[in-house]
Design an enzyme around this catalytic site. Structure first.
Site, PDB file in Angstrom:
ATOM      1  N   ARG A  60       8.897   9.480   7.678  1.00 42.23           N
ATOM      2  CA  ARG A  60       9.668   8.334   8.154  1.00 42.23           C
ATOM      3  C   ARG A  60      10.467   7.676   7.024  1.00 42.23           C
ATOM      4  O   ARG A  60      11.059   6.626   7.209  1.00 42.23           O
ATOM      5  CB  ARG A  60       8.727   7.309   8.797  1.00 42.23           C
ATOM      6  CG  ARG A  60       8.025   7.849  10.037  1.00 42.23           C
ATOM      7  CD  ARG A  60       6.984   6.910  10.585  1.00 42.23           C
ATOM      8  NE  ARG A  60       7.590   5.667  11.049  1.00 42.23           N
ATOM      9  CZ  ARG A  60       7.211   4.463  10.666  1.00 42.23           C
ATOM     10  NH1 ARG A  60       6.242   4.324   9.774  1.00 42.23           N
ATOM     11  NH2 ARG A  60       7.781   3.384  11.142  1.00 42.23           N
ATOM     12  N   LYS A  62       9.484   6.108   4.406  1.00 42.81           N
ATOM     13  CA  LYS A  62       8.956   4.803   4.013  1.00 42.81           C
ATOM     14  C   LYS A  62       8.375   4.899   2.598  1.00 42.81           C
ATOM     15  O   LYS A  62       7.196   4.640   2.371  1.00 42.81           O
ATOM     16  CB  LYS A  62       7.881   4.358   5.018  1.00 42.81           C
ATOM     17  CG  LYS A  62       8.415   4.098   6.417  1.00 42.81           C
ATOM     18  CD  LYS A  62       9.338   2.897   6.427  1.00 42.81           C
ATOM     19  CE  LYS A  62       9.852   2.613   7.826  1.00 42.81           C
ATOM     20  NZ  LYS A  62      10.748   1.434   7.850  1.00 42.81           N
ATOM     21  N   GLN A  65       6.192   2.279   0.819  1.00 45.40           N
ATOM     22  CA  GLN A  65       4.794   2.104   1.161  1.00 45.40           C
ATOM     23  C   GLN A  65       3.884   3.093   0.423  1.00 45.40           C
ATOM     24  O   GLN A  65       2.669   2.985   0.475  1.00 45.40           O
ATOM     25  CB  GLN A  65       4.601   2.244   2.679  1.00 45.40           C
ATOM     26  CG  GLN A  65       5.249   1.102   3.453  1.00 45.40           C
ATOM     27  CD  GLN A  65       5.003   1.218   4.953  1.00 45.40           C
ATOM     28  OE1 GLN A  65       4.981   2.312   5.506  1.00 45.40           O
ATOM     29  NE2 GLN A  65       4.821   0.087   5.601  1.00 45.40           N
ATOM     30  N   HIS A  70      -1.946   3.187  -2.911  1.00 45.53           N
ATOM     31  CA  HIS A  70      -2.075   4.110  -1.790  1.00 45.53           C
ATOM     32  C   HIS A  70      -2.461   5.512  -2.278  1.00 45.53           C
ATOM     33  O   HIS A  70      -3.421   6.116  -1.774  1.00 45.53           O
ATOM     34  CB  HIS A  70      -0.742   4.164  -1.033  1.00 45.53           C
ATOM     35  CG  HIS A  70      -0.737   5.100   0.128  1.00 45.53           C
ATOM     36  ND1 HIS A  70      -1.079   4.719   1.406  1.00 45.53           N
ATOM     37  CD2 HIS A  70      -0.428   6.421   0.215  1.00 45.53           C
ATOM     38  CE1 HIS A  70      -0.983   5.753   2.218  1.00 45.53           C
ATOM     39  NE2 HIS A  70      -0.588   6.793   1.534  1.00 45.53           N
ATOM     40  N   HIS A  73      -5.972   5.632  -3.926  1.00 44.74           N
ATOM     41  CA  HIS A  73      -7.020   5.548  -2.911  1.00 44.74           C
ATOM     42  C   HIS A  73      -7.328   6.914  -2.322  1.00 44.74           C
ATOM     43  O   HIS A  73      -8.474   7.346  -2.266  1.00 44.74           O
ATOM     44  CB  HIS A  73      -6.590   4.583  -1.810  1.00 44.74           C
ATOM     45  CG  HIS A  73      -7.469   4.610  -0.595  1.00 44.74           C
ATOM     46  ND1 HIS A  73      -7.193   5.404   0.493  1.00 44.74           N
ATOM     47  CD2 HIS A  73      -8.623   3.963  -0.305  1.00 44.74           C
ATOM     48  CE1 HIS A  73      -8.143   5.227   1.401  1.00 44.74           C
ATOM     49  NE2 HIS A  73      -9.013   4.376   0.946  1.00 44.74           N
ATOM     50  N   TYR A 110      -5.877  -4.221  13.031  1.00 43.67           N
ATOM     51  CA  TYR A 110      -4.640  -4.904  12.621  1.00 43.67           C
ATOM     52  C   TYR A 110      -3.424  -3.997  12.837  1.00 43.67           C
ATOM     53  O   TYR A 110      -2.419  -4.408  13.420  1.00 43.67           O
ATOM     54  CB  TYR A 110      -4.736  -5.318  11.153  1.00 43.67           C
ATOM     55  CG  TYR A 110      -3.446  -5.892  10.609  1.00 43.67           C
ATOM     56  CD1 TYR A 110      -3.167  -7.250  10.730  1.00 43.67           C
ATOM     57  CD2 TYR A 110      -2.505  -5.063   9.992  1.00 43.67           C
ATOM     58  CE1 TYR A 110      -1.979  -7.773  10.237  1.00 43.67           C
ATOM     59  CE2 TYR A 110      -1.312  -5.582   9.512  1.00 43.67           C
ATOM     60  CZ  TYR A 110      -1.058  -6.935   9.627  1.00 43.67           C
ATOM     61  OH  TYR A 110       0.120  -7.445   9.157  1.00 43.67           O
ATOM     62  N   LYS A 127      -3.416 -11.416   8.500  1.00 40.63           N
ATOM     63  CA  LYS A 127      -3.226 -10.350   7.518  1.00 40.63           C
ATOM     64  C   LYS A 127      -3.817 -10.736   6.163  1.00 40.63           C
ATOM     65  O   LYS A 127      -4.477  -9.924   5.505  1.00 40.63           O
ATOM     66  CB  LYS A 127      -1.743 -10.036   7.360  1.00 40.63           C
ATOM     67  CG  LYS A 127      -1.465  -8.959   6.305  1.00 40.63           C
ATOM     68  CD  LYS A 127       0.019  -8.674   6.184  1.00 40.63           C
ATOM     69  CE  LYS A 127       0.270  -7.583   5.147  1.00 40.63           C
ATOM     70  NZ  LYS A 127       1.700  -7.273   5.006  1.00 40.63           N
ATOM     71  N   THR A 131      -6.946  -8.828   3.784  1.00 43.00           N
ATOM     72  CA  THR A 131      -6.985  -8.493   2.362  1.00 43.00           C
ATOM     73  C   THR A 131      -8.204  -9.128   1.705  1.00 43.00           C
ATOM     74  O   THR A 131      -8.829  -8.535   0.824  1.00 43.00           O
ATOM     75  CB  THR A 131      -5.699  -8.974   1.664  1.00 43.00           C
ATOM     76  OG1 THR A 131      -4.556  -8.431   2.348  1.00 43.00           O
ATOM     77  CG2 THR A 131      -5.662  -8.510   0.213  1.00 43.00           C
ATOM     78  N   ARG A 189       5.172 -10.203  -0.436  1.00 40.49           N
ATOM     79  CA  ARG A 189       4.851  -9.299   0.670  1.00 40.49           C
ATOM     80  C   ARG A 189       4.155 -10.041   1.796  1.00 40.49           C
ATOM     81  O   ARG A 189       3.228  -9.556   2.406  1.00 40.49           O
ATOM     82  CB  ARG A 189       3.978  -8.137   0.183  1.00 40.49           C
ATOM     83  CG  ARG A 189       4.651  -7.305  -0.872  1.00 40.49           C
ATOM     84  CD  ARG A 189       3.799  -6.137  -1.285  1.00 40.49           C
ATOM     85  NE  ARG A 189       3.696  -5.146  -0.216  1.00 40.49           N
ATOM     86  CZ  ARG A 189       3.022  -4.011  -0.323  1.00 40.49           C
ATOM     87  NH1 ARG A 189       2.392  -3.723  -1.433  1.00 40.49           N
ATOM     88  NH2 ARG A 189       2.965  -3.168   0.675  1.00 40.49           N
TER      89      ARG A 189
END
Length: 204
Positions: A60, A62, A65, A70, A73, A110, A127, A131, A189
């Site tokens: 996509r 993105k 992101q 990310h 992880h 979420y 949100k 976190t 953000r």
């Protein structure tokens, strides 16, 4: 899936006899020990499923992101859990996995709501608190593992696994604190209107 894994971890020891202190790996072939081993394998497999997050981001386009958090992880969890499930499928080294399943249930709830479209943006006010839950998760994991270092006699079979968990959980804690700072202190953000059904600023 994560909710099912959470229940399996609880039934395999964390709600049926584990002390939350020096819980060693049960290598017997009792039903409970085998269920814990199977649960650990399922959890390890789930980490491969989560890799599709990255695939979808790339497809996509993105790229914003695909952050260091990310990538770190996904890559770290695969490597550490290969070791964990092969040599230490049970005991106190699985506490963080149980907690992670609980957090993922909240997290995917979420993202499920955010995927419903812009009309549901008003329901995503929590949100910031999601976190917070993730931060609490890593504080609990770091604290739980740290107690092992002060135990006079704990015959846990693979202490190196505990050191690895403690190190990468500590790094996760720092990374999430950094995410918190930039997302909510500097306001870079904060939740924004959803234009494509997926809210920006995904974290793990």
């Amino acid at each position: 899936m994560m909710n099912g894994l959470r229940m399996l971890f609880l039934m395999s020891g964390w709600a049926t006899g584990y002390s939350y202190k020096c819980d060693i790996v049960d290598y017997s072939r009792t039903p409970q020990a085998l269920r814990m081993a199977w649960t650990c394998w399922l959890y390890y497999f789930s980490k491969y499923i989560e890799l599709f997050d990255t695939v979808f981001f790339v497809l996509r386009k993105k790229n914003n992101q695909i952050t260091f958090l990310h990538v770190y992880h996904h890559s770290v969890m695969l490597w550490t859990w290969w070791f964990g499930v092969k040599f230490a499928a049970g005991g106190l080294g699985t506490f963080h996995a149980m907690l992670n399943c609980i957090v993922h249930v909240i997290m995917y709830a979420y993202y499920g709501v955010s995927a419903l479209g812009p009309a549901y943006q008003k329901y995503l006010w929590w949100k910031k608190y999601m976190t917070s839950v993730q931060l609490v998760q890593f504080i609990m994991v770091v604290t739980h593992i740290a107690q092992f270092f002060f135990m006079e006699d704990c015959p846990y079979q693979f202490p190196v696994f505990l050191y690895v968990i403690w190190i990468y959980s500590s790094i996760f804690l720092v990374l999430f604190l950094n995410f918190w700072y930039h997302a909510y202190t500097k306001g870079q953000r904060l939740p924004k209107p959803i234009s494509n059904g997926i809210s920006k600023g995904k974290a793990h």
